[in-house]
Scaffold this motif. Structure first.
Motif, PDB file in Angstrom:
ATOM      1  N   ASN A  19       0.709  -1.633   0.002  1.00  0.00           N
ATOM      2  CA  ASN A  19       0.063   0.310   0.088  1.00  0.00           C
ATOM      3  C   ASN A  19       0.952   1.316  -0.152  1.00  0.00           C
ATOM      4  OD1 ASN A  19      -2.205   1.866  -0.198  1.00  0.00           O
ATOM      5  ND2 ASN A  19      -1.846   1.961   2.131  1.00  0.00           N
ATOM      6  N   ASP A  21       1.351   4.796   0.732  1.00  0.00           N
ATOM      7  CA  ASP A  21       0.372   6.182   1.689  1.00  0.00           C
ATOM      8  C   ASP A  21       1.306   7.256   0.830  1.00  0.00           C
ATOM      9  OD1 ASP A  21      -0.964   7.290   3.286  1.00  0.00           O
ATOM     10  OD2 ASP A  21      -0.027   6.463   5.450  1.00  0.00           O
ATOM     11  N   LEU A  88      -8.363  -1.333   0.756  1.00  0.00           N
ATOM     12  CA  LEU A  88      -6.904  -0.146   1.105  1.00  0.00           C
ATOM     13  C   LEU A  88      -7.563   0.916  -0.445  1.00  0.00           C
ATOM     14  CD1 LEU A  88      -4.298  -2.909  -0.966  1.00  0.00           C
ATOM     15  CD2 LEU A  88      -4.457  -1.989   1.191  1.00  0.00           C
ATOM     16  N   VAL A  92      -1.328   1.338  -5.007  1.00  0.00           N
ATOM     17  CA  VAL A  92      -1.240   0.240  -4.803  1.00  0.00           C
ATOM     18  C   VAL A  92       0.427   0.300  -5.453  1.00  0.00           C
ATOM     19  CG1 VAL A  92      -3.165  -1.023  -3.611  1.00  0.00           C
ATOM     20  CG2 VAL A  92      -2.657  -1.398  -6.019  1.00  0.00           C
TER      21      VAL A  92
END
Length: 178
Positions: A19, A21, A88, A92
């Protein structure tokens, strides 16, 4: 900094899901040469085996569906993580084993990159039952022309070549004389 991820030498068929961020601009920047390797804490990575995209691009298929249908991961392997994958947001990163070129690597991802899961691709079975050879592929099974037909074909080819050569000679003489 998140934990260290060890990639063994000659690893094959593993897809790691991360993931990201970070802002969309930063995620797009990771596609630049050297940028992703830097945030993963390694020297180099083959970007041909890396996918970075927003989860929203997958629409109703979802990340779990993409991993199953698009990457060839068994559904039974995805099922325990289906809710976590559906939750999610943003971008990605899918990282295949081939991105490391068969070398052992030690990933130390930046704090903006979170390892979600690792999955093994289904191996492809390249085996097949032996196929019998068709009759037409065997030697000397076709119809043989008679000797007379063979000689006639040879004469036609010879006459055609003779005609072409004579025409070229005549054309050359014509160009030289006129």
């Amino acid at each position: 900094m998140q934990g260290v991820i060890e990639i063994p030498a000659e690893e094959r068929g593993v897809i790691r899901v991360f993931n990201l961020d970070m802002a969309p601009e930063q995620a797009r920047f990771l596609r630049e040469p050297g940028a992703l390797a830097q945030v993963l804490g390694i020297d180099e990575i083959d970007l041909d085996h890396v996918e970075i995209f927003p989860v929203s691009d997958l629409e109703e298929l979802g990340l779990a569906g993409y991993l199953i249908q698009g990457c060839g991961i068994a559904e039974t392997e995805i099922t325990p993580d289906r809710e976590r994958l559906a939750a999610l947001q943003g971008h990605v990163l899918l990282l295949r084993s081939r991105a490391f070129g068969g070398a052992a690597r030690r990933l130390t991802p930046s704090s903006q990159i979170t390892h979600v899961a690792s999955y093994g691709e289904r191996p492809i079975s390249w085996s097949a039952p032996p196929q019998p050879a068709p009759e037409s592929s065997k030697l000397y099974t076709g119809a043989r022309p008679s000797p007379r037909d063979t000689r006639a074909a040879a004469r036609r080819i010879g006459a055609s070549l003779f005609t072409v050569v004579m025409l070229l000679i005549a054309l050359t003489l014509y160009v030289l004389v006129f």
